[in-house]
Design a protein around this motif. Structure first.
Motif, PDB file in Angstrom:
ATOM      1  N   ILE A  59     -13.482   5.196  -4.351  1.00 19.05           N
ATOM      2  CA  ILE A  59     -12.236   4.924  -3.634  1.00 19.05           C
ATOM      3  C   ILE A  59     -11.838   3.464  -3.812  1.00 19.05           C
ATOM      4  CG2 ILE A  59     -13.330   4.435  -1.402  1.00 19.05           C
ATOM      5  CD1 ILE A  59      -9.973   6.266  -1.898  1.00 19.05           C
ATOM      6  N   GLY A  60     -12.797   2.568  -3.907  1.00 23.58           N
ATOM      7  CA  GLY A  60     -12.493   1.155  -4.132  1.00 23.58           C
ATOM      8  C   GLY A  60     -11.787   0.924  -5.449  1.00 23.58           C
ATOM      9  N   ALA A  61     -12.256   1.593  -6.489  1.00 18.47           N
ATOM     10  CA  ALA A  61     -11.604   1.481  -7.806  1.00 18.47           C
ATOM     11  C   ALA A  61     -10.202   2.049  -7.748  1.00 18.47           C
ATOM     12  CB  ALA A  61     -12.434   2.197  -8.873  1.00 18.47           C
ATOM     13  N   LEU A  62     -10.027   3.163  -7.051  1.00 17.90           N
ATOM     14  CA  LEU A  62      -8.699   3.752  -6.914  1.00 17.90           C
ATOM     15  C   LEU A  62      -7.761   2.804  -6.177  1.00 17.90           C
ATOM     16  CD1 LEU A  62      -6.836   6.260  -7.226  1.00 17.90           C
ATOM     17  CD2 LEU A  62      -7.604   6.907  -4.930  1.00 17.90           C
ATOM     18  N   LEU A  63      -8.237   2.207  -5.097  1.00 17.27           N
ATOM     19  CA  LEU A  63      -7.402   1.273  -4.335  1.00 17.27           C
ATOM     20  C   LEU A  63      -7.038   0.056  -5.171  1.00 17.27           C
ATOM     21  CD1 LEU A  63      -9.130   1.389  -0.831  1.00 17.27           C
ATOM     22  CD2 LEU A  63      -7.103   2.635  -1.605  1.00 17.27           C
ATOM     23  N   GLY A  64      -8.005  -0.483  -5.907  1.00 19.87           N
ATOM     24  CA  GLY A  64      -7.722  -1.630  -6.770  1.00 19.87           C
ATOM     25  C   GLY A  64      -6.703  -1.284  -7.853  1.00 19.87           C
ATOM     26  N   ALA A  65      -6.833  -0.102  -8.428  1.00 23.14           N
ATOM     27  CA  ALA A  65      -5.889   0.338  -9.465  1.00 23.14           C
ATOM     28  C   ALA A  65      -4.497   0.526  -8.886  1.00 23.14           C
ATOM     29  CB  ALA A  65      -6.382   1.638 -10.098  1.00 23.14           C
ATOM     30  N   ARG A  66      -4.401   1.098  -7.696  1.00 24.72           N
ATOM     31  CA  ARG A  66      -3.098   1.296  -7.064  1.00 24.72           C
ATOM     32  C   ARG A  66      -2.467  -0.041  -6.706  1.00 24.72           C
ATOM     33  NH1 ARG A  66      -0.576   5.562  -6.595  1.00 24.72           N
ATOM     34  NH2 ARG A  66       0.321   5.166  -4.542  1.00 24.72           N
ATOM     35  N   LEU A  67      -3.278  -0.998  -6.284  1.00 24.31           N
ATOM     36  CA  LEU A  67      -2.767  -2.336  -5.989  1.00 24.31           C
ATOM     37  C   LEU A  67      -2.254  -3.008  -7.260  1.00 24.31           C
ATOM     38  CD1 LEU A  67      -2.530  -4.237  -3.510  1.00 24.31           C
ATOM     39  CD2 LEU A  67      -4.687  -5.253  -4.231  1.00 24.31           C
ATOM     40  N   LEU A  68      -3.020  -2.925  -8.339  1.00 26.37           N
ATOM     41  CA  LEU A  68      -2.604  -3.501  -9.622  1.00 26.37           C
ATOM     42  C   LEU A  68      -1.327  -2.836 -10.132  1.00 26.37           C
ATOM     43  CD1 LEU A  68      -3.102  -5.402 -12.019  1.00 26.37           C
ATOM     44  CD2 LEU A  68      -4.535  -3.588 -13.015  1.00 26.37           C
ATOM     45  N   LEU A  69      -1.257  -1.532 -10.036  1.00 28.24           N
ATOM     46  CA  LEU A  69      -0.057  -0.800 -10.427  1.00 28.24           C
ATOM     47  C   LEU A  69       1.138  -1.293  -9.620  1.00 28.24           C
ATOM     48  CD1 LEU A  69       0.863   1.589 -12.241  1.00 28.24           C
ATOM     49  CD2 LEU A  69       0.392   3.067 -10.288  1.00 28.24           C
ATOM     50  N   GLY A  70       0.931  -1.501  -8.334  1.00 28.93           N
ATOM     51  CA  GLY A  70       1.995  -2.018  -7.483  1.00 28.93           C
ATOM     52  C   GLY A  70       2.444  -3.413  -7.882  1.00 28.93           C
ATOM     53  N   VAL A  71       1.507  -4.269  -8.256  1.00 26.32           N
ATOM     54  CA  VAL A  71       1.871  -5.618  -8.710  1.00 26.32           C
ATOM     55  C   VAL A  71       2.776  -5.518  -9.932  1.00 26.32           C
ATOM     56  CG1 VAL A  71       0.980  -7.757  -9.725  1.00 26.32           C
ATOM     57  CG2 VAL A  71      -0.126  -6.781  -7.707  1.00 26.32           C
ATOM     58  N   GLY A  72       2.413  -4.662 -10.869  1.00 24.22           N
ATOM     59  CA  GLY A  72       3.265  -4.463 -12.047  1.00 24.22           C
ATOM     60  C   GLY A  72       4.648  -3.972 -11.670  1.00 24.22           C
ATOM     61  N   ILE A  73       4.712  -3.053 -10.738  1.00 24.19           N
ATOM     62  CA  ILE A  73       5.995  -2.529 -10.278  1.00 24.19           C
ATOM     63  C   ILE A  73       6.813  -3.637  -9.627  1.00 24.19           C
ATOM     64  CG2 ILE A  73       7.036  -1.026  -8.522  1.00 24.19           C
ATOM     65  CD1 ILE A  73       4.754   0.989  -9.238  1.00 24.19           C
ATOM     66  N   GLY A  74       6.172  -4.452  -8.805  1.00 22.47           N
ATOM     67  CA  GLY A  74       6.882  -5.552  -8.141  1.00 22.47           C
ATOM     68  C   GLY A  74       7.423  -6.570  -9.125  1.00 22.47           C
ATOM     69  N   VAL A  75       6.613  -6.935 -10.101  1.00 22.95           N
ATOM     70  CA  VAL A  75       7.072  -7.887 -11.122  1.00 22.95           C
ATOM     71  C   VAL A  75       8.256  -7.288 -11.883  1.00 22.95           C
ATOM     72  CG1 VAL A  75       6.448  -9.041 -13.297  1.00 22.95           C
ATOM     73  CG2 VAL A  75       4.874  -9.112 -11.355  1.00 22.95           C
ATOM     74  N   ALA A  76       8.145  -6.019 -12.270  1.00 26.62           N
ATOM     75  CA  ALA A  76       9.235  -5.375 -13.008  1.00 26.62           C
ATOM     76  C   ALA A  76      10.488  -5.233 -12.155  1.00 26.62           C
ATOM     77  CB  ALA A  76       8.788  -4.007 -13.506  1.00 26.62           C
ATOM     78  N   SER A  77      10.319  -5.040 -10.846  1.00 29.61           N
ATOM     79  CA  SER A  77      11.492  -4.881  -9.986  1.00 29.61           C
ATOM     80  C   SER A  77      12.280  -6.176  -9.848  1.00 29.61           C
ATOM     81  CB  SER A  77      11.087  -4.350  -8.607  1.00 29.61           C
ATOM     82  OG  SER A  77      10.422  -5.335  -7.854  1.00 29.61           O
ATOM     83  N   VAL A  78      11.642  -7.294 -10.119  1.00 29.92           N
ATOM     84  CA  VAL A  78      12.337  -8.583 -10.121  1.00 29.92           C
ATOM     85  C   VAL A  78      12.770  -8.948 -11.541  1.00 29.92           C
ATOM     86  CG1 VAL A  78      12.053 -11.066  -9.728  1.00 29.92           C
ATOM     87  CG2 VAL A  78      11.164  -9.438  -8.060  1.00 29.92           C
ATOM     88  N   ALA A  79      11.839  -8.887 -12.477  1.00 27.44           N
ATOM     89  CA  ALA A  79      12.131  -9.340 -13.839  1.00 27.44           C
ATOM     90  C   ALA A  79      13.086  -8.410 -14.587  1.00 27.44           C
ATOM     91  CB  ALA A  79      10.828  -9.499 -14.631  1.00 27.44           C
ATOM     92  N   GLY A  80      13.010  -7.110 -14.338  1.00 28.43           N
ATOM     93  CA  GLY A  80      13.889  -6.161 -15.025  1.00 28.43           C
ATOM     94  C   GLY A  80      15.364  -6.405 -14.720  1.00 28.43           C
ATOM     95  N   PRO A  81      15.752  -6.355 -13.441  1.00 29.03           N
ATOM     96  CA  PRO A  81      17.155  -6.646 -13.122  1.00 29.03           C
ATOM     97  C   PRO A  81      17.572  -8.075 -13.480  1.00 29.03           C
ATOM     98  CG  PRO A  81      16.153  -5.417 -11.343  1.00 29.03           C
ATOM     99  CD  PRO A  81      15.045  -5.792 -12.287  1.00 29.03           C
ATOM    100  N   MET A  82      16.645  -9.032 -13.382  1.00 26.73           N
ATOM    101  CA  MET A  82      16.956 -10.409 -13.746  1.00 26.73           C
ATOM    102  C   MET A  82      17.257 -10.496 -15.250  1.00 26.73           C
ATOM    103  SD  MET A  82      14.516 -13.768 -13.168  1.00 26.73           S
ATOM    104  CE  MET A  82      14.201 -13.395 -11.460  1.00 26.73           C
TER     105      MET A  82
END
Length: 184
Positions: free
Chosen positions: A106-129
């Motif tokens: 479960i720790g690996a899953l949580l870390g992966a979901r957090l990392l995936l979210g970071v990528g999504i957050g960066v793309a949500s700013v950088a993509g429209p920018m």
């Protein structure tokens, strides 16, 4: 010279396609990951033998990661450029998705979901920018609408995937999606 767009002041058509594709994908990755997790919650609980709180954390950590990624995304895009930030986001998507799919704990899953979210957050700013700076003025507002639409539509697609393929992850079969609702 008109074919390249320089004589008319317009970017070449292939550039517009690339810009719109980046905006659509940035929104779609966010939306799909938000929607599709609902179909995996039962399997997360069963596979990792976790309680309700841990299942809730697994569902929400993409959003927490997206918050962190969005807060850092503007600075990252200024530091390494919009395209560079989008490549970082793509790398986080790929690594997060692979680790999430193969997570032994479960720790690996949580870390992966957090990392995936970071990528999504960066793309949500950088993509429209990136789109706002690279696209012609006449379509910039429309691109933001496209981003929002692709996010919302991808949430729908994630839920639809959960309904169409509910038994696949449980090793069972269904004659119709509605016949598999019993476990919910």
């Amino acid at each position: 010279m008109a074919a390249s767009g320089r004589a008319t002041g317009r970017p070449p058509r292939h550039n517009l396609v690339a810009i719109v594709s980046i905006v659509v994908l940035a929104g779609a990755f966010f939306g799909y990951n938000q929607g599709v997790i609902s179909g995996a919650l039962h399997d997360i609980r069963r596979t990792f033998d976790v309680d309700t709180f841990e299942v809730e954390v697994a569902a929400s950590w993409v959003t927490l990661g997206a918050l962190a990624g969005a807060l850092a995304g503007g600075h990252l895009a200024d530091r390494i450029g919009r395209r560079g930030a989008l490549w970082v986001a793509a790398g986080a998507y790929v690594v997060g998705t692979i680790v999430q799919a193969a997570a032994p704990t479960i720790g690996a899953l949580l870390g992966a979901r957090l990392l995936l979210g970071v990528g999504i957050g960066v793309a949500s700013v950088a993509g429209p920018m990136f789109a706002a700076e690279a696209a012609p003025e006449r379509i910039r507002g429309g691109l933001l609408a496209v981003y929002q639409f692709s996010t919302t539509f991808a949430i729908f697609i994630g839920y639809l995937a959960d309904e169409l393929f509910p038994a696949a992850s449980r090793g069972g079969t269904c004659s119709a999606p509605r016949s598999c609702w019993a476990w919910r």
